[in-house]
Scaffold this motif. Sequence first.
Motif: not given
Length: 274
Positions: A114-122, A169-172, A190-198, A242-249
Motif C-alpha cells: 500500500q505504500n504507493v509512489q507515482l513518478t511525476g509532480s502534482a 496519505n503516503g500514496s501519490s 474507456r481506459l486511457i493508456p498511461t506509461s507512469a509506473p507505480l 481502491g486507494i485514495l492518496g494525496r491528490p484527492t485528499l
Amino acid sequence: MQIKDEGALTFPGKLKSDPSKRPRDKYCRFHRDHSHNTANCYDLKQQIEALIRQGKLQKFINKERADPNRQESPPQWDNERPRPPIGDIRMIVGGTTTTGSSKKARKTYLRSVQNVQLTGSAPNIARTESPIIGFSEEDARRLHHPHDNALVVSIHVGDYNVHRVLIDNGSSADILYYPAFQQMGIDKARLIPTSAPLVGFGGTRVFPIGSITLSVTVGDYPQELTRDIIFLVVDCLSAYNGILGRPTLNSWKAAISTYHLMIKFPTDYGIGEL
C-alpha cells in the motif's frame, strides 16, 4: 424511534466503555445506555440508511414528507441531491491476498503493497479560505481504544457504493483495483493508456492498465463533496478495492485523524465527515 416495533432493527448490546466516564445527561434508546443522544447515534443512523436503501421504511418516509410541520430543505439542495446507488462493491473474499493468515504476515503484506509512489509532480492548486477543522473525543466514542487500525472507508463512485477503500496519505496516486473496476461494469475501452509506473508493490514496478476519470461523492447530504477523480487501474492482488492518496485528499482540503478513524473536509454547507 417510531420504527423500533417494526422488527427490522438489530439492537446492539450495551456500550463497553467505562460508564463512569460517560455523560449521564445523554441517553441512547437504541443502545439502551448513557453516552450520547439517540438522534446522534452513529450505529442507528447506519442501520436506518441501510433499511431505507432496502425499501423497508417507505411508510415513514412518506409520512415525513406529508407532515405540514416539517421544515423544507432549501430548494438548491433538492436540485443537487444525487441519485441513489444501483449496487454495492464489497471486498473480494478468498485467494492468497494477504500471503498468510497470521496478523504479522498481513501487516507485512499491507506495508509492502500500500505504500504507493507515482513518478511525476502534482499540479498547483489555488488556495482559498476554509473553516477551521478539529477533532474531539466525541468523534472517537464509537471506537475501541487503543487501536492501530487502518483508515478504510466506503465512497460513492459513479453508480456504486465502493467499500474497502484505503485512505493512504503516503500514496501519490489514486488507485482502483481491476476486480472492482470489472464489477462496476465499465467498458475497458474507456481506459486511457498511461506509461507512469507505480513503485512500492512488493518492491517492483507495476504499470497500470490505464487511467479513468470517475465521479466520487463522499459525506452525508448536504455536507458532501462530489469531485471527478483520476484513478489508475491496477491489476494486482489487494485487500482493498481502491486507494485514495494525496491528490484527492489535498483537493478536498481534508483533515485526517487515524486516532479517530475519520476524515473531515469543508463543504458549501458546513464540515463533512467520512
